[in-house]
Design a protein around this motif. Structure first.
Motif, PDB file in Angstrom:
ATOM      1  N   ALA A  90      46.694  43.070  47.014  1.00  0.00           N
ATOM      2  CA  ALA A  90      45.585  43.258  46.072  1.00  0.00           C
ATOM      3  C   ALA A  90      45.983  42.757  44.694  1.00  0.00           C
ATOM      4  CB  ALA A  90      45.200  44.732  46.004  1.00  0.00           C
ATOM      5  N   ALA A  91      45.078  42.037  44.048  1.00  0.00           N
ATOM      6  CA  ALA A  91      45.402  41.489  42.730  1.00  0.00           C
ATOM      7  C   ALA A  91      44.157  40.965  42.039  1.00  0.00           C
ATOM      8  CB  ALA A  91      46.413  40.352  42.859  1.00  0.00           C
ATOM      9  N   GLN A  92      44.256  40.819  40.734  1.00  0.00           N
ATOM     10  CA  GLN A  92      43.379  39.951  39.962  1.00  0.00           C
ATOM     11  C   GLN A  92      44.044  38.586  40.054  1.00  0.00           C
ATOM     12  OE1 GLN A  92      41.724  37.451  38.000  1.00  0.00           O
ATOM     13  NE2 GLN A  92      43.462  37.907  36.670  1.00  0.00           N
ATOM     14  N   THR A  93      43.357  37.584  40.577  1.00  0.00           N
ATOM     15  CA  THR A  93      44.031  36.361  41.003  1.00  0.00           C
ATOM     16  C   THR A  93      43.757  35.127  40.153  1.00  0.00           C
ATOM     17  OG1 THR A  93      42.214  35.919  42.523  1.00  0.00           O
ATOM     18  CG2 THR A  93      44.119  37.115  43.405  1.00  0.00           C
ATOM     19  N   ALA A  94      42.960  35.226  39.103  1.00  0.00           N
ATOM     20  CA  ALA A  94      42.581  34.025  38.359  1.00  0.00           C
ATOM     21  C   ALA A  94      43.209  33.992  36.980  1.00  0.00           C
ATOM     22  CB  ALA A  94      41.061  33.937  38.232  1.00  0.00           C
ATOM     23  N   VAL A  95      43.863  32.882  36.656  1.00  0.00           N
ATOM     24  CA  VAL A  95      44.415  32.689  35.314  1.00  0.00           C
ATOM     25  C   VAL A  95      43.308  32.781  34.270  1.00  0.00           C
ATOM     26  CG1 VAL A  95      45.500  30.995  33.785  1.00  0.00           C
ATOM     27  CG2 VAL A  95      46.389  31.335  36.096  1.00  0.00           C
ATOM     28  N   THR A  96      42.160  32.162  34.556  1.00  0.00           N
ATOM     29  CA  THR A  96      41.064  32.151  33.589  1.00  0.00           C
ATOM     30  C   THR A  96      40.583  33.564  33.277  1.00  0.00           C
ATOM     31  OG1 THR A  96      39.626  31.715  35.484  1.00  0.00           O
ATOM     32  CG2 THR A  96      40.246  29.838  34.118  1.00  0.00           C
ATOM     33  N   THR A  97      40.448  34.397  34.285  1.00  0.00           N
ATOM     34  CA  THR A  97      40.020  35.778  34.066  1.00  0.00           C
ATOM     35  C   THR A  97      41.049  36.540  33.244  1.00  0.00           C
ATOM     36  OG1 THR A  97      38.771  35.789  36.132  1.00  0.00           O
ATOM     37  CG2 THR A  97      39.359  37.930  35.214  1.00  0.00           C
ATOM     38  N   SER A  98      42.332  36.290  33.498  1.00  0.00           N
ATOM     39  CA  SER A  98      43.376  36.992  32.748  1.00  0.00           C
ATOM     40  C   SER A  98      43.324  36.652  31.266  1.00  0.00           C
ATOM     41  CB  SER A  98      44.756  36.653  33.323  1.00  0.00           C
ATOM     42  OG  SER A  98      45.249  35.401  32.884  1.00  0.00           O
ATOM     43  N   LEU A  99      42.943  35.437  30.944  1.00  0.00           N
ATOM     44  CA  LEU A  99      42.856  35.038  29.540  1.00  0.00           C
ATOM     45  C   LEU A  99      41.675  35.705  28.842  1.00  0.00           C
ATOM     46  CD1 LEU A  99      43.680  31.268  30.069  1.00  0.00           C
ATOM     47  CD2 LEU A  99      45.051  32.866  28.705  1.00  0.00           C
ATOM     48  N   VAL A 100      40.615  35.970  29.588  1.00  0.00           N
ATOM     49  CA  VAL A 100      39.420  36.599  29.015  1.00  0.00           C
ATOM     50  C   VAL A 100      39.565  38.118  28.979  1.00  0.00           C
ATOM     51  CG1 VAL A 100      36.934  36.948  29.319  1.00  0.00           C
ATOM     52  CG2 VAL A 100      37.946  34.699  29.747  1.00  0.00           C
ATOM     53  N   ARG A 101      40.157  38.699  30.060  1.00  0.00           N
ATOM     54  CA  ARG A 101      40.289  40.159  30.170  1.00  0.00           C
ATOM     55  C   ARG A 101      41.738  40.538  30.492  1.00  0.00           C
ATOM     56  NH1 ARG A 101      35.404  39.117  32.888  1.00  0.00           N
ATOM     57  NH2 ARG A 101      36.302  39.387  34.960  1.00  0.00           N
ATOM     58  N   PRO A 102      42.648  40.338  29.528  1.00  0.00           N
ATOM     59  CA  PRO A 102      44.070  40.590  29.815  1.00  0.00           C
ATOM     60  C   PRO A 102      44.381  42.043  30.135  1.00  0.00           C
ATOM     61  CG  PRO A 102      43.726  40.195  27.465  1.00  0.00           C
ATOM     62  CD  PRO A 102      42.444  39.847  28.151  1.00  0.00           C
ATOM     63  N   GLY A 103      43.643  42.971  29.561  1.00  0.00           N
ATOM     64  CA  GLY A 103      43.889  44.382  29.857  1.00  0.00           C
ATOM     65  C   GLY A 103      43.585  44.727  31.303  1.00  0.00           C
ATOM     66  N   GLU A 104      42.480  44.223  31.793  1.00  0.00           N
ATOM     67  CA  GLU A 104      42.118  44.440  33.194  1.00  0.00           C
ATOM     68  C   GLU A 104      43.142  43.796  34.114  1.00  0.00           C
ATOM     69  OE1 GLU A 104      37.885  44.085  35.015  1.00  0.00           O
ATOM     70  OE2 GLU A 104      38.801  42.106  35.180  1.00  0.00           O
ATOM     71  N   ASP A 105      43.563  42.594  33.753  1.00  0.00           N
ATOM     72  CA  ASP A 105      44.585  41.892  34.535  1.00  0.00           C
ATOM     73  C   ASP A 105      45.876  42.713  34.595  1.00  0.00           C
ATOM     74  OD1 ASP A 105      45.643  39.034  35.541  1.00  0.00           O
ATOM     75  OD2 ASP A 105      47.112  39.832  34.123  1.00  0.00           O
ATOM     76  N   PHE A 106      46.281  43.253  33.458  1.00  0.00           N
ATOM     77  CA  PHE A 106      47.489  44.096  33.396  1.00  0.00           C
ATOM     78  C   PHE A 106      47.344  45.325  34.295  1.00  0.00           C
ATOM     79  CE2 PHE A 106      49.673  47.765  31.682  1.00  0.00           C
ATOM     80  CZ  PHE A 106      50.955  47.299  31.406  1.00  0.00           C
ATOM     81  N   ASP A 107      46.222  46.006  34.182  1.00  0.00           N
ATOM     82  CA  ASP A 107      46.029  47.247  34.947  1.00  0.00           C
ATOM     83  C   ASP A 107      46.048  47.007  36.451  1.00  0.00           C
ATOM     84  OD1 ASP A 107      45.879  48.881  32.731  1.00  0.00           O
ATOM     85  OD2 ASP A 107      43.692  48.812  32.608  1.00  0.00           O
ATOM     86  N   ILE A 108      45.424  45.946  36.894  1.00  0.00           N
ATOM     87  CA  ILE A 108      45.355  45.677  38.332  1.00  0.00           C
ATOM     88  C   ILE A 108      46.691  45.160  38.854  1.00  0.00           C
ATOM     89  CG2 ILE A 108      44.261  44.269  40.117  1.00  0.00           C
ATOM     90  CD1 ILE A 108      41.740  44.248  38.296  1.00  0.00           C
ATOM     91  N   ASN A 109      47.226  44.146  38.183  1.00  0.00           N
ATOM     92  CA  ASN A 109      48.390  43.457  38.736  1.00  0.00           C
ATOM     93  C   ASN A 109      49.708  44.186  38.509  1.00  0.00           C
ATOM     94  OD1 ASN A 109      46.682  41.508  39.638  1.00  0.00           O
ATOM     95  ND2 ASN A 109      47.289  39.937  38.174  1.00  0.00           N
ATOM     96  N   LEU A 110      49.901  44.726  37.307  1.00  0.00           N
ATOM     97  CA  LEU A 110      51.178  45.394  37.036  1.00  0.00           C
ATOM     98  C   LEU A 110      51.106  46.890  37.300  1.00  0.00           C
ATOM     99  CD1 LEU A 110      54.060  45.296  36.242  1.00  0.00           C
ATOM    100  CD2 LEU A 110      53.405  45.220  33.837  1.00  0.00           C
ATOM    101  N   ARG A 111      50.139  47.564  36.692  1.00  0.00           N
ATOM    102  CA  ARG A 111      50.006  49.002  36.946  1.00  0.00           C
ATOM    103  C   ARG A 111      49.711  49.265  38.417  1.00  0.00           C
ATOM    104  NH1 ARG A 111      51.613  53.686  34.831  1.00  0.00           N
ATOM    105  NH2 ARG A 111      51.070  52.941  32.752  1.00  0.00           N
TER     106      ARG A 111
END
Length: 359
Positions: A90-111
């Motif tokens: 399970a992951a947030q998988t898009a570089v583009t999305t991570s640039l727009v919503r880095p907090g969400e990317d952090f929570d899903i992928n790392l947390r």
């Protein structure tokens, strides 16, 4: 206690993100061999319900599904209780999305990865955790000089030209996505060192094949085919000479299963997973093949290259081969044909939000 979890022999293999592209193919492989499987997924990605319906229809009661988000630590720990192994996809998988919503990317992928590891550690069992990482942990590779050769870029270094990029390459996280996946990658490896948890990491190149819901940002091989079938334009960021090694999902599944089979002897290690030099091609080469395969003139437009893009990445897979006896069997032309036939049968359409959560 839920049925099927009374002893380790009948305990399920858990696949976190199991309704997605790779997860559903992995679940099918395990279930086909008689393994009970627990799919844990928040079902947020468009179309994944079709994958679950397919698995359920094919395998019946050996499949269990828990609708849980990896950000919910308590619910995740409860769902994973009694599992004999965990594949974390399970992951947030898009570089583009991570640039727009880095907090969400952090929570899903790392947390989210931390929550998976803690669930395994606090279970009191030595539950293996096998993590889906990415070649983006190596960064944009600015020090690897490349030159255009016809329709693709090739590295000037003869060793990289021949074998690709190996696990000895220094990590160099770039973009929030690269940082979140890279930090998660390192957490997974450290839980083997610090806690003795059997863990392994697969740093994946571009995986493609049936059951892929392709979008511009993730699953681009399927996305190109879908655009070709529907007559929609394809946008290329950069000049299209970027090179990637693509790997059919059947070969990726075989790799994940090989890692689980040998987890006690290879714990704490990372492996590059891709098609290797023999399955390396540029975007231009892929588009040419798709044009020939579909017998259609493709509508292609070019825009500026994107942040963190690698002009050349081909995985050196010799460690996988020598350690696990694994090799890629499906050639890229054969694999593209297989995916095209599957997409034509199912006529799946990309969805605007499809890149967001599940690998």
């Amino acid at each position: 206690m839920k049925p099927g979890r009374r002893n380790r022999r009948e305990a399920p293999v858990a696949i976190v993100g199991g309704s997605g592209f790779i997860g559903s193919n992995l679940a099918d492989s395990l279930l086909s061999d008689g393994e009970p499987v627990l799919v844990i997924d928040n079902l947020s990605r468009a179309g994944v319900e079709q994958n679950l319906e397919w698995l359920s229809h094919k395998h019946g009661s050996r499949l269990t599904v828990e609708t849980v988000d990896v950000r919910d630590a308590n619910a995740l720990a409860s769902a994973l209780t009694g599992s004999k192994a965990i594949f974390h996809l399970a992951a947030q998988t898009a570089v583009t999305t991570s640039l727009v919503r880095p907090g969400e990317d952090f929570d899903i992928n790392l947390r989210g990865t931390f929550n998976v590891l803690e669930a395994a550690r606090q279970s009191g069992e030595r539950i293996p955790v096998i993590f889906a990482s990415t070649n983006k942990v190596y960064g944009s590779l600015p020090d690897i000089a490349v030159r255009p050769e016809g329709e693709r870029y090739m590295p000037c270094d003869p060793a990289i030209r021949t074998e690709g990029i190996g696990e000895g390459r220094s990590l160099d996280f770039c973009t929030p996505y690269g940082c979140s996946k890279g930090a998660a990658d390192q957490y997974v490896l450290d839980y083997a060192k610090s806690y003795g948890l059997p863990t392994a990491v697969l740093r994946m190149s571009c995986i493609y094949g049936p059951r892929q819901f392709g979008t511009e940002d993730q699953g681009w091989v399927a996305h190109f085919l879908l655009c070709a079938f529907s007559g929609r334009p394809i946008t290329i960021y950069g000049d299209g000479r970027q090179v990637r090694d693509i790997l059919h999902v059947s070969d990726a599944v075989a790799a994940y299963r090989a890692v689980l089979d040998r987890i006690e002897t290879i714990t704490g290690q990372a492996f590059n997973l891709g098609g290797g030099p023999k399955n390396a091609l540029s975007l231009r080469m892929l588009l040419s093949e798709i044009g020939s395969l579909t017998d259609r003139a493709l509508s292609i437009r070019y825009e500026a290259e994107r942040t963190g893009d690698q002009p050349f990445f081909v995985a050196d897979t010799r460690k996988m081969q020598t350690t696990l006896g694994w090799t890629a069997h499906v050639s890229w032309r054969e694999g593209i044909r297989d995916l095209a036939e599957w997409l034509q049968r199912h006529r799946l359409e990309p969805h605007a939000e499809a890149e967001r959560y599940v690998a």
